[in-house]
Each structure stands twice: as structure tokens, then as C-alpha cells.
Design an enzyme around this catalytic site. Structure first.
Site, PDB file in Angstrom:
ATOM      1  CG  HIS A 268      -2.077   0.833   1.250  1.00 56.35           C
ATOM      2  ND1 HIS A 268      -2.424   1.654   0.216  1.00 56.35           N
ATOM      3  CD2 HIS A 268      -2.998   1.106   2.238  1.00 56.35           C
ATOM      4  CE1 HIS A 268      -3.483   2.379   0.542  1.00 56.35           C
ATOM      5  NE2 HIS A 268      -3.843   2.070   1.778  1.00 56.35           N
ATOM      6  CG  HIS A 307      -4.006   0.798  -8.357  1.00 54.76           C
ATOM      7  ND1 HIS A 307      -5.351   0.778  -8.098  1.00 54.76           N
ATOM      8  CD2 HIS A 307      -3.448   1.589  -7.411  1.00 54.76           C
ATOM      9  CE1 HIS A 307      -5.588   1.529  -7.043  1.00 54.76           C
ATOM     10  NE2 HIS A 307      -4.461   2.032  -6.613  1.00 54.76           N
ATOM     11  CG  ASP A 363       2.987   4.459  -3.902  1.00 53.50           C
ATOM     12  OD1 ASP A 363       2.941   5.466  -3.199  1.00 53.50           O
ATOM     13  OD2 ASP A 363       2.164   3.540  -3.850  1.00 53.50           O
TER      14      ASP A 363
HETATM   15  C1  LIG Z   1      -0.908  -2.998  -6.163  1.00 54.77           C
HETATM   16  C2  LIG Z   1      -0.988  -4.522  -6.165  1.00 54.77           C
HETATM   17  C3  LIG Z   1      -0.880  -5.001  -4.700  1.00 54.77           C
HETATM   18  C4  LIG Z   1      -2.347  -4.946  -6.750  1.00 54.77           C
HETATM   19  O1  LIG Z   1      -2.441  -6.300  -6.578  1.00 54.77           O
HETATM   20  P1  LIG Z   1      -3.635  -7.200  -7.138  1.00 54.77           P
HETATM   21  O2  LIG Z   1      -4.760  -6.363  -7.593  1.00 54.77           O
HETATM   22  O3  LIG Z   1      -3.916  -8.224  -6.107  1.00 54.77           O
HETATM   23  O4  LIG Z   1      -3.023  -7.834  -8.456  1.00 54.77           O
HETATM   24  P2  LIG Z   1      -2.340  -9.238  -8.565  1.00 54.77           P
HETATM   25  O5  LIG Z   1      -1.262  -9.375  -7.503  1.00 54.77           O
HETATM   26  O6  LIG Z   1      -3.390 -10.286  -8.608  1.00 54.77           O
HETATM   27  O7  LIG Z   1      -1.642  -9.098  -9.962  1.00 54.77           O
HETATM   28  C5  LIG Z   1      -2.151  -9.604 -11.194  1.00 54.77           C
HETATM   29  C6  LIG Z   1      -0.993 -10.142 -12.017  1.00 54.77           C
HETATM   30  O8  LIG Z   1      -0.045  -9.092 -12.270  1.00 54.77           O
HETATM   31  C7  LIG Z   1       1.207  -9.394 -11.668  1.00 54.77           C
HETATM   32  N1  LIG Z   1       1.686  -8.158 -11.026  1.00 54.77           N
HETATM   33  C8  LIG Z   1       0.953  -7.275 -10.300  1.00 54.77           C
HETATM   34  N2  LIG Z   1       1.701  -6.235  -9.920  1.00 54.77           N
HETATM   35  C9  LIG Z   1       2.937  -6.485 -10.418  1.00 54.77           C
HETATM   36  C10 LIG Z   1       4.154  -5.768 -10.344  1.00 54.77           C
HETATM   37  N3  LIG Z   1       4.232  -4.605  -9.690  1.00 54.77           N
HETATM   38  N4  LIG Z   1       5.244  -6.292 -10.945  1.00 54.77           N
HETATM   39  C11 LIG Z   1       5.166  -7.469 -11.611  1.00 54.77           C
HETATM   40  N5  LIG Z   1       4.035  -8.185 -11.707  1.00 54.77           N
HETATM   41  C12 LIG Z   1       2.939  -7.706 -11.115  1.00 54.77           C
HETATM   42  C13 LIG Z   1       0.925 -10.457 -10.626  1.00 54.77           C
HETATM   43  O9  LIG Z   1       2.062 -11.259 -10.387  1.00 54.77           O
HETATM   44  C14 LIG Z   1      -0.186 -11.212 -11.309  1.00 54.77           C
HETATM   45  O10 LIG Z   1       0.378 -12.016 -12.318  1.00 54.77           O
HETATM   46  P3  LIG Z   1      -0.234 -13.485 -12.640  1.00 54.77           P
HETATM   47  O11 LIG Z   1      -1.597 -13.215 -13.203  1.00 54.77           O
HETATM   48  O12 LIG Z   1       0.720 -14.083 -13.611  1.00 54.77           O
HETATM   49  O13 LIG Z   1      -0.264 -14.217 -11.342  1.00 54.77           O
HETATM   50  C15 LIG Z   1       0.137  -5.148  -7.027  1.00 54.77           C
HETATM   51  O14 LIG Z   1       0.051  -4.666  -8.344  1.00 54.77           O
HETATM   52  C16 LIG Z   1       1.515  -4.847  -6.443  1.00 54.77           C
HETATM   53  O15 LIG Z   1       1.966  -5.559  -5.551  1.00 54.77           O
HETATM   54  N6  LIG Z   1       2.208  -3.785  -6.963  1.00 54.77           N
HETATM   55  C17 LIG Z   1       3.504  -3.407  -6.431  1.00 54.77           C
HETATM   56  C18 LIG Z   1       3.325  -2.650  -5.135  1.00 54.77           C
HETATM   57  C19 LIG Z   1       2.794  -1.268  -5.354  1.00 54.77           C
HETATM   58  O16 LIG Z   1       3.280  -0.521  -6.177  1.00 54.77           O
HETATM   59  N7  LIG Z   1       1.773  -0.906  -4.538  1.00 54.77           N
HETATM   60  C20 LIG Z   1       1.228   0.434  -4.543  1.00 54.77           C
HETATM   61  C21 LIG Z   1      -0.203   0.449  -4.949  1.00 54.77           C
HETATM   62  S1  LIG Z   1      -0.762   2.122  -5.119  1.00 54.77           S
END
Ligand SMILES: CC(C)(COP(=O)(O)OP(=O)(O)OC[C@H]1O[C@@H](n2cnc3c(N)ncnc32)[C@H](O)[C@@H]1OP(=O)(O)O)[C@@H](O)C(=O)NCCC(=O)NCCS
Length: 436
Positions: A268, A307, A363
Site C-alpha cells: 500500500h 493497481h 508511488d
Molecule cells: C498494487 C498490487 C498489490 C495490486 O495487486 P492485485 O490487484 O492483487 O493484483 P495481482 O497481484 O493479482 O496481480 C495480477 C498479475 O499481475 C502481476 N503483477 C501485479 N503487480 C505487479 C508488479 N508490480 N510487478 C510485476 N508483476 C505484477 C501479478 O504477479 C499477477 O500475475 P499473474 O496473473 O501471472 O499471477 C500489485 O500490483 C503490487 O503488488 N504492486 C507493487 C506494489 C505497489 O506498487 N503498490 C502500490 C499500490 S498504489
């Protein structure tokens, strides 16, 4: 049944049910009538991480994740970032309207006159270790404000609620600045009521021996824009924590501390800190393709990308990218921007990121600006928490007065053992830590 309904056939019983659809949703409680027999509890929904469940009706913030649109109370974020100050936007979020000149003057006066923290709070903060993470310090100190303002527990009194809202918005920068100076071992600086909300924050962070702090107007405006962009983001992890804790009628200091704790996680608000660590780890532009390859092979994530809601370019990231250039005109260019731009360039044309609709989020660039301004990564999430307090409080206030809301209490699917035979202690086998 009107057209706005859905017909469900339960194949276990062949019974047919028509459920109303309102605002594109069915009420989960309407499913409970779907039973196999009178003893059956009824159908529930299973939705870990609330991927497809609306938990409230809200008129605070609108997001269209597919199109990359963000609006506060109906105003596009781009317009607010261009024309408003953070305190105007906080007023908008909390009261539904932008203030007129008189209202803004009164609002600013009220917030300014709640920036001071009680001396006991100052002493409380002095007790933390010098190397305590500023976010842990912020969370603990905001919770401790509940000890200073016990009347805050009267959450059903609108006058008392408003007073705590003003106190929290006023004191957040003071506590954040104190946590920063604590980590440096510098004495705390008292607020200066002549300065704007953001300039006063800069004063409390950076004033040394000069009698009056003069904020650089470009940096002051950049920080204010960043505050506007971070002020609310509808039902994210920390806002729903605020609502969930607030739904038990806990006082707003404790609910805000809980929301800030949720914000601190790397998935987050903690992501901006992780982005800088990642850029440090990559080190130079030529190592970007190798890093992206590793991410695609499942070794870590590209921090600041992706996201839950945005499946398009995060509109806040666009404004931050523009703001970064303005800041660099004053501070000099942060060399990490080159690595970040290269990461974005390569990722946006890579099949892995395109297929998953992974774009830079808020971010991705904010940490680069903060670092150029002189902040250490540990402070980044604290900087996020200051403006988000306005959003948390707007969500909390909306929840408290919503007659449909009750104490938040999800259901579960129980998958554990039942009715086990009791074993006296002397006869119990050791459970390995792994199994536990
Ligand atoms: C923001 C976040 C938690 C959203 O998660 P979510 O909605 O649960 O999405 P998922 O984790 O299910 O991701 C979907 C797919 O994209 C991939 N993915 C998501 N974010 C990714 C990233 N930053 N880098 C690489 N791969 C990513 C996941 O591995 C997943 O791949 P798969 O379908 O092969 O398993 C996630 O994108 C993340 O961890 N981002 C990095 C942290 C970040 O920047 N957070 C700030 C948010 S404002």
C-alpha cells in the site's frame, strides 16, 4: 420482477429466485433466502480481499480504473491539482463542497490553530529509540492522542467529531515533522501560524537557527500538489480499515492510527519507499532490462507498478511526473529519474505488463521527488499519511452517519476441525512449529 433483476436457478433444489439489481449490484443478504432446506444457513458470497464486493455507498471519491479517471466529489483530480490548495481539497472531501473565500479563511484559521501538540505528546515521542521507523512513531503517537482527548469517544456528536477532524488534520504534519526530527536527533520545531499548511510543515521539518523559516515557493507548491493527489482514494486498504475500526465506534484517533498502520505496508503506502530501494538496487539505466527479466521470471515485483483498480495509467502518476520536473529545477535532477523513466518505457511495451494491464501508480515517481527534496525513504509513507488523513476522516464521517452501516463483520468458510476429543496436557504430543 422489474427488468433490473437477476433470476437464479438453484440446481440443488430447482427453485428459482429473482433478486433485484441496484446500482449494478445484488445485495449479498438477498442470497441468504437460497437454501436447500429450512435448516440450511443460506447462500453466502466468498470474496477474499474484497475483489468484487461493495461495502458502502459513498459520494466522496470516484475512480474509473479502466479509463484512468479519479475525481474527488465530482471534480477531476487534474483540475484540483492545478487550481486548489490542499486545505481547499480537504474541505471539499470532508464537507462535499469547495470553500468560498470566507469559508477557506475560517477553515485555514481553525486548522492552523490545531497544529500544536500537547507537551505530554512531545515527551511521549522523546521516549522512542532514535532509529525507530518514523511510520511506527506516527502510528503510535496518533493512537496516543486518544489519551489527550478522551471526549473523542463521543463519535455520535457532530460537534465533537468536527473538533477531532480539525485536530487530526492540524496535528498530523506536526507529528510527522517531530518523527523526522526525532530520527535526526534534532530539537522539535513549534508550528508557525503565519505560514501555509505546507510551508508550516516544511518549517517544522527543516528550520534550524533562523528566526523565521522561508519556504521555497516551488517546493511548497509541489508538496501541496502531492498532498492533493494523496488525499483520498475511495475504499483502499487503509480507508476500509478506517471504516472497519470506526464501525465499532472506536474513537477517531485510534481508527486513524489503524488506517495509518494499514498504509505502512509495502503493498500500500509503503510502496514508495520500496520503489527507491528498487531503483538503488538497479543502480543504472543499462541494468533495467535485466531487472525486468527477473521480475517476469517471478523474482519480486516491479514496485510502483500495478493497481487493484487502475488498469490504465494512474492519473496521479502523470501529474507527479510533471511535478518532478518542476522540483528538479530547484533541487537539481535526481539521477534515479532516468532509471525510472527507462523502467516505465520498457515495461509499457513489454507483453507481460501489457497483458496484465500494469502501469505506473502514484508511488512510482513520488519517492524520487521526495528524495530530491531531501527526505529519506523511511519518511515517504509518513508524507502519504498526512494528506490521506483528510480522506480517512471523510470516509469515517460518511460511515458514522450512514443508517445502513453496522459494525463491520465478515463471514468465513470454516475449514478447521470440529468437536475434537480433549487430551490432558500430560498426554499431548509436541506440535512442531511448522505445523502450528
Ligand atoms: C498494487 C498490487 C498489490 C495490486 O495487486 P492485485 O490487484 O492483487 O493484483 P495481482 O497481484 O493479482 O496481480 C495480477 C498479475 O499481475 C502481476 N503483477 C501485479 N503487480 C505487479 C508488479 N508490480 N510487478 C510485476 N508483476 C505484477 C501479478 O504477479 C499477477 O500475475 P499473474 O496473473 O501471472 O499471477 C500489485 O500490483 C503490487 O503488488 N504492486 C507493487 C506494489 C505497489 O506498487 N503498490 C502500490 C499500490 S498504489
Amino acid at each position: 420482477m422489474p427488468n433490473e433483476s437477476i433470476t437464479i436457478t438453484d440446481n440443488r433444489t430447482n427453485h428459482v429466485y429473482a433478486l433485484p439489481i441496484e446500482n449494478g449490484t445484488v445485495r449479498a443478504m438477498d442470497l441468504r433466502q437460497i437454501k436447500t432446506d429450512p435448516e440450511d444457513f443460506g447462500l453466502m458470497t466468498y470474496d477474499p480481499a474484497f475483489m468484487n464486493t461493495a461495502s458502502c455507498r459513498s459520494s466522496v471519491t470516484f475512480i474509473d480504473g479502466e479509463r484512468g479517471i479519479l475525481e474527488y466529489r465530482g471534480y477531476p483530480i487534474e483540475v484540483l491539482a492545478e487550481h486548489c490548495t490542499f486545505l481547499e481539497v480537504a474541505h471539499l472531501l470532508l464537507f462535499g463542497e469547495l470553500p468560498n473565500e470566507t469559508q477557506l479563511k475560517d477553515w485555514t484559521y481553525e486548522i492552523t490553530h490545531h497544529t500544536m501538540v500537547h507537551e505530554t505528546t512531545k515527551r511521549f515521542m522523546e521516549g522512542f529509540r532514535h532509529d525507530a521507523h518514523p511510520m511506527a512513531l506516527l502510528v503510535s503517537t496518533v493512537a496516543a492522542l486518544a489519551t489527550v482527548y478522551p471526549e473523542a469517544r463521543d463519535v455520535h456528536n457532530p460537534r465533537i467529531r468536527l473538533l477531532q477532524i480539525k485536530r487530526l488534520i492540524g496535528k498530523m504534519p506536526s507529528i510527522a515533522a517531530m518523527s523526522y526530527r526525532h530520527s535526526l536527533g534534532f530539537p522539535y520545531v513549534y508550528p508557525d501560524n503565519d505560514l501555509s499548511y505546507t510551508a508550516n510543515f516544511m518549517n517544522m521539518l527543516w528550520r534550524m537557527v533562523e528566526p523565521k523559516y522561508a519556504a521555497n515557493p516551488v517546493l511548497e507548491r509541489a508538496l501541496d500538489i502531492l498532498f492533493i493527489l494523496h488525499a483520498d482514494h475511495e475504499q483502499n486498504c487503509s480507508a476500509s480499515t478506517m471504516r472497519s475500526v470506526g464501525s465499532s465506534h472506536a474513537d477517531p484517533y485510534l481508527a486513524t492510527a489503524a488506517a495509518a498502520a494499514a498504509l505502512s505496508g509495502p503493498l500500500h503506502g509503503g510502496a514508495n519507499e520500496e520503489v527507491l530501494r528498487m531503483l538503488d538496487e538497479i543502480g543504472s539505466k543499462d541494468r533495467v532490462p535485466g531487472y525486468i527479466k527477473e521480475v517476469k521470471e517471478g523474482h519480486g515485483k516491479l514496485m510502483g507498478f500495478g493497481h487493484r483498480v487502475y488498469k490504465n495509467y494512474d492519473p496521479r502518476a502523470k501529474i507527479i511526473k510533471w511535478t518532478a520536473e518542476k522540483v528538479f529545477e530547484v533541487t537539481g535532477r535526481n539521477p534515479k529519474i532516468e532509471i525510472a523513466l527507462e523502467l516505465e518505457r520498457i515495461a509499457l511495451q513489454d507483453e507481460y505488463f501489457i497483458k496484465r494491464k500494469l502501469y505506473p501508480n502514484v508511488d512510482f515517481y513520488s519517492g524520487i521527488i521526495y528524495e530530491a527534496m531531501g527526505f529519506k525513504p523511511e519518511m515517504f509513507t509518513v508524507l502519504f499519511a498526512i494528506p490521506r488523513t483528510a480522506g480517512w476522516l471523510a470516509q469515517w464521517q460518511e460511515m458514522i452517519v450512514d443508517p445502513e452501516q453496522k459494525i463491520g463483520r465478515p463471514r468465513q468458510i470454516y475449514i478447521g476441525s470440529r468437536m475434537r476429543e480433549f487430551v490432558p496436557i500430560e498426554k499431548r504430543e509436541a506440535v512442531s512449529a511448522k505445523k502450528a
